[in-house]
Enzyme design. Structure first.
Site, PDB file in Angstrom:
ATOM      1  CB  SER A  21    -154.867 -17.881 -94.826  1.00 15.42           C
ATOM      2  OG  SER A  21    -155.564 -17.538 -93.405  1.00 15.42           O
ATOM      3  CB  THR A  66    -160.944 -12.850 -96.868  1.00 17.39           C
ATOM      4  OG1 THR A  66    -160.624 -11.881 -96.219  1.00 17.39           O
ATOM      5  CG2 THR A  66    -159.414 -12.783 -98.043  1.00 17.39           C
ATOM      6  CE  LYS A  70    -164.778 -13.631 -94.868  1.00 13.56           C
ATOM      7  NZ  LYS A  70    -164.673 -13.226 -93.295  1.00 13.56           N
ATOM      8  CG  ASP A 107    -165.016 -15.913 -90.549  1.00 16.82           C
ATOM      9  OD1 ASP A 107    -164.332 -15.716 -90.882  1.00 16.82           O
ATOM     10  OD2 ASP A 107    -165.465 -15.049 -91.963  1.00 16.82           O
ATOM     11  CB  ALA A 131    -172.978  -4.300 -92.951  1.00 16.42           C
ATOM     12  CB  ALA A 134    -165.816  -9.632 -90.998  1.00 14.49           C
ATOM     13  CE1 TYR A 213    -153.262 -11.355 -90.049  1.00 14.91           C
ATOM     14  CE2 TYR A 213    -155.773 -11.920 -90.861  1.00 14.91           C
ATOM     15  CZ  TYR A 213    -154.902 -11.882 -91.319  1.00 14.91           C
ATOM     16  OH  TYR A 213    -154.333 -12.983 -92.291  1.00 14.91           O
ATOM     17  N   GLY A 233    -157.699  -9.523 -84.903  1.00  9.35           N
ATOM     18  CA  GLY A 233    -158.617 -10.718 -84.940  1.00  9.35           C
ATOM     19  C   GLY A 233    -157.417 -11.712 -84.730  1.00  9.35           C
TER      20      GLY A 233
END
Length: 267
Positions: A21, A66, A70, A107, A131, A134, A213, A233
């Protein structure tokens, strides 16, 4: 060049060393000519509240959030978008028009384009692994397409809650059909771990989507070798990053800049 007017943007996670990021947003900041910097901070769960308080005291412009923060980001915000409230998790913190710390979730929107490119359509049986935050965003995106989502997770009650979220978003009831699509929404695979064996070995006509990713996971490697469509991703990362940038700055990032930055980083 930074000066006393430079604004701070960042991503908070634990761990966060793998994140690209900073490269994506730094490229967009430079291309847009903004006076800001974007940094990555590894913050353990017990330090998350203190980290946000520190950022507020410093007058930060905004933040990405992240794993594993979240849900905590949504809870700590003074207000939230309908999207963040519906998903039950936030990946973006920003300041609203009234100067309140606000939470958003970009997202699901970032994943929609990826699912379309993978050919996921209404009625497709999908197994979603995970769960957490994300997975909740993925469930909403899949539900909006009209997929039939079955969730696999360590806790049955958490899996059932995410399945219900997918249905509230427009998804169909899952049945016992084998999945056409498997989505990994956990960190597993980031360090070479395999998913549960029943989720491995997808083949021709199936789709393996890993929200991680970087270097290809065993899940994607094996699926690709067997003829499945194997996608990581990075598309979701760029999509959510572009939406978050617009939240913070009031303008879209220059077109293609984040994709170009991602390509330069490589796997």
């Amino acid at each position: 060049m930074t000066d006393a007017a430079t604004r701070l943007l960042c991503v908070l996670g634990h761990p966060v060393g793998h994140s690209i990021s900073p490269q994506l947003h730094s490229a967009a900041i430079a291309a847009a000519g903004l006076n800001a910097v974007y940094l990555a901070f590894d913050v353990a769960p017990e330090g998350f509240t203190a980290a946000i308080e520190g950022l507020v005291a410093l007058g930060f412009l905004g933040a990405n959030v992240t794993i594993p923060h979240k849900a905590a980001a949504l809870a700590i915000a003074e207000t939230a978008t309908e999207e963040a409230e519906f998903i039950g998790a936030a990946n973006t913190l920003y300041w609203d028009a009234d100067g309140r710390l606000a939470a958003d979730n970009t997202d699901a929107a970032g994943l929609m384009a990826v699912l379309g490119e993978c050919g996921v359509t209404a009625g497709d049986p999908v197994t979603l692994f995970g769960a957490g935050g994300a997975a909740r965003a993925a469930a909403v995106a899949l539900g909006r397409i009209g997929a039939a989502v079955r969730v696999e997770a360590r806790r049955a009650d958490a899996a059932a809650d995410v399945e219900a979220l997918a249905r509230r978003a427009g998804g169909q009831m899952a049945d016992d059909d084998p999945p056409r699509v498997v989505v990994n929404a956990t960190p597993l695979g980031r360090h070479g771990e395999r998913l549960p064996e029943e989720l491995m070995g997808l083949g021709e006509g199936q789709v393996a989507l890993d929200l991680n990713y970087g270097p290809a996971s065993p899940f994607l490697t094996e699926a690709g070798r067997r003829g499945a469509v194997a996608v990581d991703g990075i598309g979701m990362l760029v999509g959510q990053a572009e939406a978050a940038f617009a939240r913070w700055t009031g303008q879209a990032p220059p077109e293609g800049v984040m994709w170009a930055a991602a390509a330069q980083v490589g796997p």
